[in-house]
Design a protein around this motif. Structure first.
Motif, PDB file in Angstrom:
ATOM      1  N   LEU A 279       1.822 -18.964 -14.214  1.00 43.96           N
ATOM      2  CA  LEU A 279       1.253 -20.318 -14.229  1.00 43.96           C
ATOM      3  C   LEU A 279       1.805 -21.167 -15.363  1.00 43.96           C
ATOM      4  CD1 LEU A 279      -2.565 -19.602 -13.701  1.00 43.96           C
ATOM      5  CD2 LEU A 279      -0.906 -20.293 -11.961  1.00 43.96           C
ATOM      6  N   ASN A 280       2.434 -20.530 -16.352  1.00 41.83           N
ATOM      7  CA  ASN A 280       2.820 -21.213 -17.586  1.00 41.83           C
ATOM      8  C   ASN A 280       4.007 -22.141 -17.349  1.00 41.83           C
ATOM      9  OD1 ASN A 280       3.524 -22.000 -20.175  1.00 41.83           O
ATOM     10  ND2 ASN A 280       3.243 -19.976 -21.063  1.00 41.83           N
ATOM     11  N   CYS A 281       3.730 -23.430 -17.397  1.00 45.26           N
ATOM     12  CA  CYS A 281       4.785 -24.432 -17.203  1.00 45.26           C
ATOM     13  C   CYS A 281       5.080 -25.185 -18.489  1.00 45.26           C
ATOM     14  CB  CYS A 281       4.403 -25.386 -16.078  1.00 45.26           C
ATOM     15  SG  CYS A 281       4.516 -24.598 -14.453  1.00 45.26           S
ATOM     16  N   GLY A 282       4.771 -24.548 -19.617  1.00 48.05           N
ATOM     17  CA  GLY A 282       5.251 -25.046 -20.884  1.00 48.05           C
ATOM     18  C   GLY A 282       4.322 -25.959 -21.636  1.00 48.05           C
ATOM     19  N   CYS A 283       4.896 -26.508 -22.693  1.00 48.59           N
ATOM     20  CA  CYS A 283       4.177 -27.304 -23.669  1.00 48.59           C
ATOM     21  C   CYS A 283       4.732 -28.725 -23.653  1.00 48.59           C
ATOM     22  CB  CYS A 283       4.375 -26.640 -25.037  1.00 48.59           C
ATOM     23  SG  CYS A 283       3.559 -27.436 -26.384  1.00 48.59           S
ATOM     24  N   ILE A 284       3.855 -29.703 -23.423  1.00 51.24           N
ATOM     25  CA  ILE A 284       4.280 -31.099 -23.351  1.00 51.24           C
ATOM     26  C   ILE A 284       4.670 -31.596 -24.739  1.00 51.24           C
ATOM     27  CG2 ILE A 284       1.972 -32.074 -23.728  1.00 51.24           C
ATOM     28  CD1 ILE A 284       4.382 -33.379 -21.063  1.00 51.24           C
ATOM     29  N   GLY A 285       5.664 -32.464 -24.805  1.00 51.53           N
ATOM     30  CA  GLY A 285       6.054 -33.017 -26.104  1.00 51.53           C
ATOM     31  C   GLY A 285       6.965 -34.212 -25.940  1.00 51.53           C
ATOM     32  N   GLY A 286       6.576 -35.329 -26.533  1.00 44.98           N
ATOM     33  CA  GLY A 286       7.365 -36.545 -26.401  1.00 44.98           C
ATOM     34  C   GLY A 286       8.765 -36.404 -26.950  1.00 44.98           C
ATOM     35  N   ALA A 287       8.922 -35.617 -28.023  1.00 40.01           N
ATOM     36  CA  ALA A 287      10.244 -35.433 -28.622  1.00 40.01           C
ATOM     37  C   ALA A 287      10.803 -34.049 -28.335  1.00 40.01           C
ATOM     38  CB  ALA A 287      10.173 -35.664 -30.131  1.00 40.01           C
ATOM     39  N   TYR A 288      10.001 -32.995 -28.608  1.00 37.81           N
ATOM     40  CA  TYR A 288      10.531 -31.634 -28.586  1.00 37.81           C
ATOM     41  C   TYR A 288       9.822 -30.711 -27.592  1.00 37.81           C
ATOM     42  CZ  TYR A 288      12.807 -32.877 -33.021  1.00 37.81           C
ATOM     43  OH  TYR A 288      13.576 -33.463 -33.999  1.00 37.81           O
ATOM     44  N   GLY A 289       9.113 -31.254 -26.622  1.00 41.49           N
ATOM     45  CA  GLY A 289       8.434 -30.402 -25.659  1.00 41.49           C
ATOM     46  C   GLY A 289       9.413 -29.623 -24.800  1.00 41.49           C
ATOM     47  N   HIS A 290       8.880 -28.634 -24.088  1.00 36.01           N
ATOM     48  CA  HIS A 290       9.731 -27.906 -23.151  1.00 36.01           C
ATOM     49  C   HIS A 290      10.304 -28.871 -22.109  1.00 36.01           C
ATOM     50  CE1 HIS A 290       7.310 -24.226 -24.376  1.00 36.01           C
ATOM     51  NE2 HIS A 290       8.558 -23.841 -24.524  1.00 36.01           N
TER      52      HIS A 290
END
Length: 605
Positions: A279-290
């Motif tokens: 289920l893991n689709c990562g970590c949101i991040g405006g600059a350095y997210g997945h």
């Protein structure tokens, strides 16, 4: 009539609430409290070497245990040294009771405008109010019963956070009659206390006005709206933040697993799922997210159901109205002020509910039979993750990420890993392969360098398991004195110091925007680093320094040893964190850019 010394009451109260470990630094004006902790057979005091270390240890404890913590300091400089940790707890919603010592009340002159009433006196309550939910000084011993009960309830309900109680020395040694340990207050009273502190006495009315701007404070209405939208959606995503910590995130993951709903998290909620969870689709991040999290959320989903996640610019980019413009957004957050952040221009296709994620998750779990299955969509997300991970793995500059991935295998038995602030933080949340129930701890909103080592110490007392911290050379020096704490109590913490002999993240900024003038960030330009392995040896802690190419051959045996240890890894001076969103670009199109063929294919599926 029963009587008890005030500091004995405070200690007993907190012990009954489940706090057995207290973090602080001894001093004349807090000595009565420390003595009470020492004499209570169920409590222990752990002394830091700077009060900031004690405050961060309490933060790590609260994060690792999902429970309230306590830190203390003497008056004046001791109390002020706590403040960075107080702010960290405030911005990251950590319930912590901070207790400060203070000048005897009879030493106050009553002269308005006097700069200082006495030695080491400071108005810590006024200083702390902007970064606490509640801060108060106790002037009469009997007042502690109401104020401590109230402070506890405030810290641990609603949007959780720190409180501060200032105890003059003569009040500490006073007596309390007929102590009460379980007083409860109506919500209106706690709201008045909390929001009156922030808004010049407007209190609950001001807070209620903010709540009313949200569409509803009713969990049933929120759950029904989410269910209705899920029935219509083809590509839903659960976005989970730290505001859903505890039972909410567990229930949300259970629902997502049953119905094959992809999950994206904030940095603070990064360890909600293990690294390899389907289920893991990562970590949101405006600059350095997945890359894959940013693409799925920003460009592929048609419904984002957001639980306890702020959707600040750090998460969704500075062009706020461009985020997920082809998706509906439902936001569940207990903080009404967070919900005033308008994501879609004019609030189009956006619904906000000021209610706890825990309540809504319970309602959704009870009615989950109404939710369909999204297996085909989850497969699309898994393909996006796989292909974009391959793109990043082929980027030579990302060798620190590959190093972190390898080291995470060596740290697999740790209960928690605290990560400091800098490039290594990006490498870690992007690439640390956390196992199920292995927590990754970050200083999120405050972003405080020097956080990780003391936070790891606090996490050890919270979990009772070996822990680790990952730091850069700049960050580690901020609280390097806590190595003596590690040595003194033989804390099983593995310390990874990634030493590029620079403040790497700022150096990257200077390369791009300041014509490679590396002022105060590089050796020879106003910054330098020590030999950390040698420093650790001076403290009596086993240590080892290796070069980056030696990590796989030389780190395993060292990290497998019991007890504390410091591993210093020498990196190139010019390290960078990628992928990174270039200013003005959509957050799903980061540098170095995805090969056009792959990008076009993924945008089409």
């Amino acid at each position: 009539m029963s009587k008890i010394k005030l500091t004995d009451y405070v200690t007993e109260f907190l012990q009954r609430k489940g706090i057995h470990d207290f973090f602080g630094y001894q001093g004349t004006m807090i000595a009565h409290l420390v003595d009470s902790i020492e004499h209570n057979p169920n409590t222990r005091s752990h002394s830091s070497y700077n009060e900031q270390g004690a405050a961060f240890a309490a933060c790590g404890y609260a994060q690792a245990k999902d429970a309230c913590a306590c830190a203390y300091a003497t008056s004046g400089p001791g109390a002020v040294n706590l403040l960075s940790g107080v702010a960290d707890a405030y911005f990251d919603s950590l319930p912590i009771i901070f207790i400060t010592g203070q000048l005897n009340t009879y030493e106050y002159s009553g002269i308005n405008g006097l700069r200082q009433q006495g030695f080491q006196e400071i108005d810590i309550v006024s200083m702390a109010k902007p970064v606490t939910k509640y801060a108060v000084q106790i002037r009469e011993p009997q007042d502690i019963i109401r104020e401590l009960n109230l402070a506890w309830q405030i810290a641990n309900t609603g949007r959780k956070g720190p409180v501060l109680i200032d105890l003059p020395m003569n009040v500490q040694r006073g007596e309390v009659c007929d102590p009460v340990y379980d007083m409860e207050f109506p919500e209106e009273e706690t709201e008045t206390a909390v929001y009156g502190q922030k808004n010049s006495g407007n209190g609950a009315a001001f807070y209620r006005k903010a709540v009313d701007k949200a569409d509803s404070a009713d969990a049933d209405v929120a759950a029904e709206d989410i269910l209705c939208k899920l029935r219509k959606a083809r590509r839903p995503v659960f976005m989970i933040g730290h505001g859903a910590a505890g039972s909410a995130e567990k229930n949300l993951v259970r629902i997502a697993r049953e119905h094959h709903i992809p999950v994206i998290t904030s940095v603070l909620a990064r360890s909600v799922l293990s690294w390899d969870d389907p289920l893991n689709c990562g970590c949101i991040g405006g600059a350095y997210g997945h890359r894959y999290a940013n693409m799925i959320a920003n460009a592929k989903s048609d419904l984002l159901v957001c639980f306890g996640i702020s959707l600040c610019t750090r998460q969704i980019g500075t062009k706020v109205h461009e985020f997920a413009k082809n998706a509906e957004i439902v936001r569940v957050d207990i903080d009404p002020y967070n919900l005033q952040r308008e994501i879609h221009e004019g609030g189009k296709d956006e619904k906000c509910f000021c209610v706890s994620a825990e309540e809504v998750a319970e309602k959704l779990l009870a009615d989950e039979k109404e939710i369909g299955s999204y297996g085909e969509w989850l497969s699309v997300c898994q393909r996006i993750r796989k292909e974009l991970t391959q793109v990043d793995d082929a980027t030579p500059e990302r060798y620190p990420n590959r190093m972190i991935a390898y080291l995470s295998g060596q740290l697999g038995d740790t209960g928690a890993v605290a990560v400091d602030v800098g490039q290594h933080m990006v490498w870690s949340y992007q690439s640390f392969h956390n196992k199920q129930n292995q927590k990754l701890l970050f200083s999120g909103g405050h972003g405080a360098m020097g956080y990780a080592l003391p936070a790891a110490i606090g996490a050890y007392y919270a979990t009772g398991k070996p822990v680790a911290c990952i730091c850069g050379d700049g960050a580690f020096q901020m609280n390097i004195q806590e190595l003596q704490w590690v040595k003194r109590e033989n804390i099983p913490v593995k310390m990874i110091v990634m030493n590029n002999e620079a403040l790497g993240m700022i150096r990257h900024l200077q390369r791009d925007y300041f014509d490679c003038v590396f002022a105060d960030t590089s050796d020879g330009s106003g910054f330098s680093s020590c030999a950390f392995a040698d420093v650790a040896k001076a403290y009596g802690i086993p240590s080892k320094r290796i070069q980056r190419e030696e990590v796989e051959d030389a780190s395993g045996e060292f990290l497998e040893q019991n007890g504390p240890g410091l591993l210093e890894i020498m990196l190139e001076n010019g390290t960078y964190a990628y992928p990174k969103t270039c200013l003005g670009e959509p957050i799903h199109n980061q540098q170095p850019y995805i090969p056009k063929q792959i990008f076009d294919e993924l945008m089409e599926i």
